[in-house]
Every structure is written in structure tokens, then in C-alpha cells.
Design a protein around this motif. Structure first.
Motif, short mmCIF file in Angstrom:
data_model
loop_
_atom_site.label_atom_id
_atom_site.label_comp_id
_atom_site.label_asym_id
_atom_site.label_seq_id
_atom_site.Cartn_x
_atom_site.Cartn_y
_atom_site.Cartn_z
N VAL A 20 63.77 -1.01 -1.09
CA VAL A 20 64.17 -2.35 -0.67
C VAL A 20 64.71 -3.17 -1.84
O VAL A 20 65.33 -4.20 -1.64
CB VAL A 20 63.01 -3.07 0.04
CG1 VAL A 20 61.95 -3.49 -0.94
CG2 VAL A 20 63.51 -4.25 0.86
N SER A 21 64.54 -2.69 -3.03
CA SER A 21 65.05 -3.40 -4.21
C SER A 21 66.45 -2.94 -4.60
O SER A 21 66.96 -3.36 -5.63
CB SER A 21 64.09 -3.20 -5.38
OG SER A 21 63.97 -1.82 -5.68
N CYS A 22 67.08 -2.10 -3.78
CA CYS A 22 68.39 -1.54 -4.12
C CYS A 22 69.45 -1.94 -3.11
O CYS A 22 69.15 -2.22 -1.95
CB CYS A 22 68.31 -0.02 -4.14
SG CYS A 22 67.18 0.65 -5.35
N LEU A 23 70.68 -1.93 -3.57
CA LEU A 23 71.84 -2.13 -2.69
C LEU A 23 72.68 -0.86 -2.73
O LEU A 23 72.70 -0.15 -3.74
CB LEU A 23 72.67 -3.33 -3.15
CG LEU A 23 71.97 -4.68 -3.09
CD1 LEU A 23 72.86 -5.77 -3.67
CD2 LEU A 23 71.55 -5.03 -1.67
N VAL A 24 73.38 -0.59 -1.65
CA VAL A 24 74.21 0.61 -1.54
C VAL A 24 75.27 0.63 -2.64
O VAL A 24 75.97 -0.36 -2.87
CB VAL A 24 74.87 0.67 -0.15
CG1 VAL A 24 75.86 1.82 -0.06
CG2 VAL A 24 73.80 0.81 0.93
N GLY A 29 69.74 -3.55 -9.59
CA GLY A 29 68.88 -3.90 -8.47
C GLY A 29 69.30 -5.18 -7.77
O GLY A 29 70.11 -5.98 -8.29
N ALA A 30 68.74 -5.40 -6.60
CA ALA A 30 69.06 -6.58 -5.80
C ALA A 30 68.68 -7.86 -6.53
O ALA A 30 69.37 -8.88 -6.38
CB ALA A 30 68.34 -6.49 -4.45
N GLU A 31 67.62 -7.83 -7.32
CA GLU A 31 67.19 -9.04 -8.05
C GLU A 31 68.25 -9.47 -9.07
O GLU A 31 68.54 -10.66 -9.20
CB GLU A 31 65.86 -8.78 -8.77
CG GLU A 31 64.70 -8.51 -7.86
CD GLU A 31 64.34 -9.69 -6.99
OE1 GLU A 31 64.48 -10.85 -7.44
OE2 GLU A 31 63.94 -9.45 -5.84
N GLY A 75 76.05 -15.30 5.83
CA GLY A 75 75.54 -16.60 6.25
C GLY A 75 75.22 -16.63 7.73
O GLY A 75 74.17 -17.14 8.15
N ALA A 76 76.10 -16.06 8.55
CA ALA A 76 75.86 -16.03 10.00
C ALA A 76 74.66 -15.14 10.34
O ALA A 76 73.83 -15.50 11.19
CB ALA A 76 77.11 -15.53 10.72
N LEU A 77 74.56 -14.00 9.68
CA LEU A 77 73.43 -13.09 9.92
C LEU A 77 72.11 -13.77 9.60
O LEU A 77 71.16 -13.73 10.38
CB LEU A 77 73.60 -11.83 9.06
CG LEU A 77 72.46 -10.82 9.08
CD1 LEU A 77 72.33 -10.19 10.46
CD2 LEU A 77 72.70 -9.74 8.03
N PHE A 78 72.05 -14.45 8.46
CA PHE A 78 70.81 -15.10 8.05
C PHE A 78 70.54 -16.38 8.85
O PHE A 78 69.39 -16.73 9.06
CB PHE A 78 70.79 -15.33 6.54
CG PHE A 78 70.36 -14.09 5.81
CD1 PHE A 78 69.04 -13.92 5.45
CD2 PHE A 78 71.26 -13.09 5.53
CE1 PHE A 78 68.63 -12.77 4.81
CE2 PHE A 78 70.86 -11.93 4.89
CZ PHE A 78 69.54 -11.77 4.53
N ALA A 130 68.17 -7.31 0.87
CA ALA A 130 68.47 -5.87 0.87
C ALA A 130 67.96 -5.21 2.15
O ALA A 130 68.64 -4.37 2.74
CB ALA A 130 67.86 -5.21 -0.36
N ALA A 131 66.76 -5.60 2.58
CA ALA A 131 66.19 -5.01 3.80
C ALA A 131 66.98 -5.43 5.04
O ALA A 131 67.32 -4.59 5.88
CB ALA A 131 64.73 -5.42 3.93
N VAL A 132 67.30 -6.71 5.15
CA VAL A 132 68.00 -7.22 6.35
C VAL A 132 69.40 -6.64 6.45
O VAL A 132 69.87 -6.31 7.54
CB VAL A 132 68.03 -8.76 6.34
CG1 VAL A 132 68.98 -9.31 7.39
CG2 VAL A 132 66.63 -9.32 6.54
N THR A 133 70.08 -6.48 5.32
CA THR A 133 71.45 -5.97 5.34
C THR A 133 71.52 -4.46 5.25
O THR A 133 72.61 -3.89 5.22
CB THR A 133 72.28 -6.57 4.18
OG1 THR A 133 71.72 -6.15 2.93
CG2 THR A 133 72.35 -8.08 4.28
N GLY A 134 70.37 -3.80 5.18
CA GLY A 134 70.38 -2.35 5.03
C GLY A 134 70.99 -1.92 3.71
O GLY A 134 71.57 -0.84 3.61
N GLY A 135 70.88 -2.78 2.69
CA GLY A 135 71.46 -2.48 1.39
C GLY A 135 72.95 -2.72 1.31
O GLY A 135 73.58 -2.46 0.30
#
Length: 144
Positions: A20-24, A29-31, A75-78, A130-135
Motif C-alpha cells: 500500500v506504500s507503492c505506486l505502479v 514510495g507514495a509518501e 478529485g472526483a474519486l475522493f 495508493a490503496a484507493v487508486t490501486g497504485g
């Protein structure tokens, strides 16, 4: 970091399993990327950000450009997730740019998730992203 692979019991294909700390397709890392996005939302340029983060300017510029392309979708997703987490949440004030607006709604959703989920929601805002967007926060096709 080397991601693990898992085999799907249905299709028998293997898939990369990202933390969950990674992006595709991102080495950082996401941080780290999230820190750059927050700074960009406040007006910091990519060269200053790169120096602050110890990353090449071209890498940071790539993050910022990719996010700018996806900012409206993010923005729309969140915003939709915010309504699910806190139906009584008021409107979010515009911040003047798509990037700043998306970063603002991400922060508001992270706070709502922590209130609603308590200890279960004890992940950083960028791990939540990262979790919500699937990375796929910075993926060309945007988040799912």
C-alpha cells in the motif's frame, strides 16, 4: 524494493502484488511522491522540490505532470469517497488549481477515514491514496 508475485486461483496467471506504500511503475514510495504533491499545491516548483527530496528534477517534474493530468479524476474519486465516509461533510473550498483542489480533498478524505475507521484507518493519507487508486495515482489512464 522487489514486489512479490501471486498466482490467481481462477485464471492461473501471476500478478504483481504492490504494498500500500507503492505506486505502479514508480521507484519512490507514495509518501515521497505525496510530499511533492502537497508542496506543489502550495506553489513550490519542481526544481526546489527535487533538491529538497534528493531526487532528479526530471523525476519530480514527471510526478507533477502525471498528477496534473489526473487531478480532476482523483478529485472526483475522493469527493465520492468523502460522501461515503462522511455524508454530512460540507463543501470543500476551491484552492485555485486542479492539483491543489485534488490534494485538499485527499486530505479531507484521510481525516474523515481516520474519524470513521479509527485504528483501522491508521494509515497515512498517501497510503490511503495508493490503496484507493490501486497504485494508479500517476498512471496515464488515471485511477480506476
Amino acid at each position: 524494493m522487489r514486489p512479490s508475485r501471486g498466482r490467481c486461483s481462477v485464471c492461473r496467471a501471476t500478478h504483481v502484488l504492490l504494498a500500500v506504500s507503492c505506486l505502479v511503475r514508480r521507484a519512490d514510495g507514495a509518501e515521497v511522491i505525496g510530499t511533492a504533491l502537497v508542496a506543489k499545491a502550495t506553489g513550490v516548483g519542481h526544481r526546489r522540490l527535487a533538491a529538497r527530496l534528493g531526487r532528479p528534477a526530471s523525476t519530480v517534474r514527471g510526478w507533477l505532470r502525471a498528477f496534473a493530468c489526473n487531478a480532476d479524476r482523483v478529485g472526483a474519486l475522493f469527493a465520492g469517497l468523502l460522501v461515503e465516509l462522511d455524508p454530512l461533510a460540507g463543501p470543500i473550498a476551491p484552492r485555485g488549481s486542479g492539483v491543489a483542489d485534488a490534494v485538499e480533498v485527499i486530505g479531507v478524505v484521510a481525516a474523515a477515514a481516520r474519524r470513521r475507521l479509527g485504528v483501522l484507518g491508521a494509515v497515512s493519507p498517501w497510503q490511503l491514496v495508493a490503496a484507493v487508486t490501486g497504485g494508479r495515482l500517476l498512471f496515464p489512464s488515471g485511477p480506476d
